[in-house]
Write a protein that holds these residues in place. Structure first.
Motif, PDB file in Angstrom:
ATOM      1  N   SER A   1      -4.974   0.309  -8.722  1.00 59.26           N
ATOM      2  CA  SER A   1      -4.609  -1.074  -8.366  1.00 59.26           C
ATOM      3  C   SER A   1      -3.733  -1.645  -9.472  1.00 59.26           C
TER       4      SER A   1
ATOM      5  N   TYR B   1       0.858  -1.187   0.000  1.00 54.00           N
ATOM      6  CA  TYR B   1       0.000   0.000   0.000  1.00 54.00           C
ATOM      7  C   TYR B   1       0.902   1.248   0.000  1.00 54.00           C
TER       8      TYR B   1
ATOM      9  N   ASP C   1      -1.406  -1.339  -4.347  1.00 54.24           N
ATOM     10  CA  ASP C   1      -2.459  -0.342  -4.462  1.00 54.24           C
ATOM     11  C   ASP C   1      -1.855   1.029  -4.122  1.00 54.24           C
TER      12      ASP C   1
END
Length: 881
Positions: free
Chosen positions: A864, A803, A824
């Motif tokens: 993504s 992330y 992501d």
């Protein structure tokens, strides 16, 4: 190209007639063959270029071009063979050849002869109307000799009227109504007037005295000025000039000024202050009103004034002699006021009486003189004497016309000669004449009053405003005043101290004096003088307290608000240029023992002596202090403890000469003081490689070993004994061998986990790369900040976490990850966000990449990214605000 004379100049004024070279010759006599200019090559028999004194030009050589400007009349060009070319009027010229002459023209051109036109080349061809092409035409009449319009490309305007020609040359006027033509220095263009549009014009005179009417003007009209411009505004404040003033301003002569002035006196030329000449009489003062005075100034501050009497019985004129004055003569007048020079006489002739310098008087009809009445004319001083010294008293009697009595001025029985000098003025009423003690007198105000009734023997004193009183004197006062001796003064004084002679201020001799209060010495170079070097020390001049059994302390005190004082000793009786030692205070900063100088003295070392010899020395180099004396006395620095004991620091007996420099700080705990071999020390750890020898035993924190097995580890083979194991297997797990035994290894992998007792195959097991398990709990993550991206290429990496987030600060390229992963990225659009271009990703089909990303400010998007088997894809989700 070489030049003997290389001259250059700049002609930059079209209204000026310039001359490149001008040679002005004054010809008062010269040969007819004289030349103004003769240019000849050395060795040539004929000059190349000659201008004779009549202006005739002679050229020997080839002339490329000769121009005779029409319409000159009778301008003649004479060729070498005496042929001539003569202009006889506008556009009319005549060739006259002296013999058979060939006239060759260019292959093209035009020649006008005999009223006909010739054209072509070769022999002259006469024709009525030949066809010619002009390449250069001089004197061609444009009005009648040319047809058509010259285009702009050929230097014309392409137009036939002035307005059309201007419009053709300036930039297009279409859409530029109301604009003005401007230039940038190279090209012109139309521009809007930056000053705006004037809608009305008016004028105000303010406080100048001028007024204006007719304004404001909005279209057209006239503004009329009236009034008078005041002096404060540069005007005159006048509306007209007095009679004759305009004439004098135009022609400023004495006569015109006299005509303009109405209250002048006299006539003739205007007179200025310095050296004027008067052609007639000059009158000072006004008859029956003001006395005329002529003041003659000189180089001193005083003046001489000539003036007439205010009671003149009649007009008269004094006429000065024509002859120059004679030394010793005086001016005398006759009955008509005619003055003449006359020699000083004795009243009727005869020889002087008496001796030299004696003043002459009438002695029974003859000249007489007396030693008691003399006159001496010295340099700058004339002296008249009455009386004879020590023989005859001199008396001057002054009589008054209203009294039969006289006032006599006589000298007293003087103890010395003196001069009475009178004041420079007549003084003030009721002032008296007082002397300064040297005979110079001045006028002074006298205190008015009366003397109160007293008794005989009393002294008079000033007892109040304008009041004098008498007082009875003490015993012995009058005796002292009559005979002022030391003994009589001592008898009159009742509270004296000491005895003997009266003491005066200059060089008195005092025996055991006692003073109370301050002892003040005035004047320059005052000193305490006494026997400070007597061989018997006890007989030397000394300072000692007067208190029995008291301590003597000598102070040097500052005066007033000063905070500095010092005791100083020099090495010279004249301290102006000397070495010195000072014990001094330095304000509130410190007290000092100083080796200093006065003037050009020499700085000396400051030494400390004990036991008959030198113990230490501060050298003349600042900051250098030496304990002991080299070659005789060792220097010892003793450092006493605060409670007991002393640590002494000293050099070796044969110390050599070197400098021990301490570190710049207090060092680090447990560090040692080491030297660099030159005396400069520093705090450092001991180098076990270079600074220690031997083997450190286990009991002292060492190993007791000097070597071990490569790849092995240390272990205790017995209590207090370390040994080296055999080489351990690379990447293996070390397993202890028990008491006294060396450790061994086992291979990595499952065996290692098993050896460690790790659960890898049931609930709660550790995740491994070769076992499948179920995760039943979640984990918190810390997203990675990529930062603000505004340009270039950014490549996300799974090593930074799954992330991540970034701020879009401008257009940039996002490249695919370099390894398989899932990432992501939260994309935050900033105020200058730009398009994001993808590199290395598969091209998505319709709708495959999710939402359509937009760069709207302050929106959030989730990108993504997936890479599997080397294939990278992406999808957008958003926006969020």
């Amino acid at each position: 190209m070489a030049f003997i004379y290389n001259l250059s100049d700049t002609w930059n004024d079209a209204a000026t007639t310039w001359n490149g070279i001008k040679l002005a010759v004054t010809d008062t006599g010269s040969s007819a063959t004289s030349k103004l200019l003769n240019l000849t090559v050395t060795g040539a028999s004929t000059a190349s270029f000659v201008v004779d004194k009549n202006g005739n030009l002679t050229l020997n050589g080839t002339v490329n071009k000769v121009t005779i400007t029409a319409p000159a009349t009778a301008a003649t060009l004479t060729l070498a063979d005496n042929s001539t070319f003569i202009t006889s009027g506008a556009y009319s010229s005549t060739f006259t050849f002296s013999g058979t002459t060939t006239l060759t023209f260019p292959t093209s051109g035009t020649v006008t002869a005999l009223g006909n036109t010739t054209t072509g080349s070769g022999a002259i061809v006469l024709a009525t109307g030949p066809s010619i092409t002009l390449t250069n035409a001089t004197g061609l009449p444009l009005a009648t000799g040319v047809t058509g319009t010259l285009p702009i490309a050929n230097g014309g305007t392409g137009q036939t009227t002035a307005n059309a020609a201007f419009n053709a040359l300036v930039p297009s006027q279409s859409g530029n109504n109301g604009k003005y033509l401007t230039t940038d220095g190279s090209n012109t263009s139309w521009a809007t007037n930056p000053l705006g549009t004037v809608t009305s014009v008016d004028v105000s005179g303010g406080s100048t005295g001028l007024s204006f009417s007719g304004g404001p003007i909005t279209t057209s009209g006239t503004i009329t000025m009236a009034g008078t411009l005041a002096v404060a505004n540069g005007g005159t404040g006048l509306t007209s000039l007095g009679t004759g003033v305009a004439t004098w301003l135009g022609t400023p002569s004495s006569a015109n000024l006299a005509a303009a002035v109405t209250d002048e006196t006299g006539s003739g030329p205007l007179v200025f202050a310095t050296s004027p000449t008067f052609t007639s009489q000059v009158t000072f003062g006004t008859s029956s009103s003001t006395r005329g005075t002529l003041v003659l100034a000189n180089t001193s501050a005083n003046t001489v004034t000539l003036q007439s009497s205010n009671s003149t019985a009649a007009n008269y004129t004094l006429t000065f002699p024509a002859a120059a004055p004679v030394n010793g003569y005086y001016l005398q007048t006759d009955v008509n006021g005619v003055l003449s020079w006359a020699a000083g006489g004795g009243g009727g002739g005869g020889s002087p009486g008496g001796s030299n310098t004696q003043i002459q008087f009438n002695n029974a009809g003859a000249f007489g003189g007396d030693a008691a009445f003399t006159f001496v004319n010295g340099t700058g001083t004339a002296t008249m004497s009455l009386g004879v010294a020590s023989t005859t008293s001199g008396v001057a009697k002054l009589y008054n016309s209203a009294s039969a009595n006289s006032v006599s001025i006589a000298s007293g029985n003087n103890t010395a000669a003196w001069t009475l000098t009178l004041p420079p003025d007549d003084g003030t009423a009721n002032y008296f004449l007082q002397t300064d003690g040297n005979g110079a007198t001045t006028w002074a105000a006298a205190a008015a009053g009366t003397i109160n009734t007293g008794t005989i023997g009393q002294l008079t004193y000033y007892s109040g405003t304008n009041t004098l009183s008498g007082t009875t004197t003490g015993a012995g006062i009058l005796t002292f005043l009559g005979t002022p001796s030391s003994a009589n003064l001592a008898a009159a004084v009742t509270d004296e101290t000491g005895s003997g002679s009266l003491v005066f201020g200059t060089s008195p001799t005092l025996t055991t004096p006692t003073t109370s209060g301050n002892v003040t010495a005035t004047g320059a170079a005052a000193r305490f003088l006494g026997d400070f070097s007597n061989a018997t020390v006890a007989d030397r001049f000394s300072f000692q307290t007067s208190t029995t059994n008291g301590t003597t302390g000598i102070y040097a005190l500052p005066n007033g608000n000063s905070t500095g004082a010092a005791w100083q000793a020099t090495n010279n009786s004249d301290p102006t240029n000397a070495s010195k030692i000072m014990i001094t205070t330095n304000a509130n900063t410190d007290v000092q023992l100083v080796s200093g100088i006065n003037g050009s003295g020499t700085y000396l070392p400051l030494s400390i002596y004990t036991d008959g010899g030198k113990s230490a020395e501060f050298s003349t180099t600042k900051g250098t202090f030496t304990l002991g004396v080299s070659g005789s006395t060792a220097g010892v620095l003793g450092l006493a403890g605060s409670t007991a004991g002393t640590v002494s620091v000293q050099g070796a007996a044969s110390a050599g000469t070197w400098t021990f420099t301490l570190p710049t700080s207090g060092g680090t705990a447990n560090y040692a003081l080491t030297t660099n071999g030159s005396g400069t020390s520093s705090w450092s750890q001991i180098s076990l490689t270079a600074g220690v020898t031997g083997t450190l035993p286990v009991a002292n924190g060492g190993t007791g070993l000097t070597s071990g097995t490569s790849g092995g580890v240390l272990y205790y083979s017995a209590s207090g004994t370390l040994a080296s194991s055999a080489a351990l297997t690379a990447s293996a797990l070390v397993i202890g061998g028990g008491a006294g035994a060396a450790p061994s290894t086992t291979t990595t992998g499952t065996g290692v986990l098993t050896a460690l007792g790790v659960n890898i195959g049931s609930a709660g097991a550790v995740l491994t790369t070769n076992n499948t398990n179920t995760i039943t709990i979640g984990y918190n993550v810390t997203p990675y900040s990529i930062g603000t991206v505004s340009s270039g290429t950014t490549t996300p990496s799974a090593a930074n976490g799954n992330y991540q987030y970034l701020t879009n600060g401008g257009a940039f390229t996002l490249a695919a990850p370099s390894s398989d992963c899932a990432i992501d990225i939260l994309v935050i659009n900033g105020g200058s966000s730009g398009a994001i271009t993808f590199s290395g990703f598969k091209t998505p089909g319709t709708g495959a990449s999710g939402a359509t990303y937009a760069t709207t400010n302050s929106t959030w998007w989730v990108l993504s990214i997936r890479r599997a088997n080397g294939v990278s894809t992406y999808a957008w989700n958003g926006p969020w605000t």
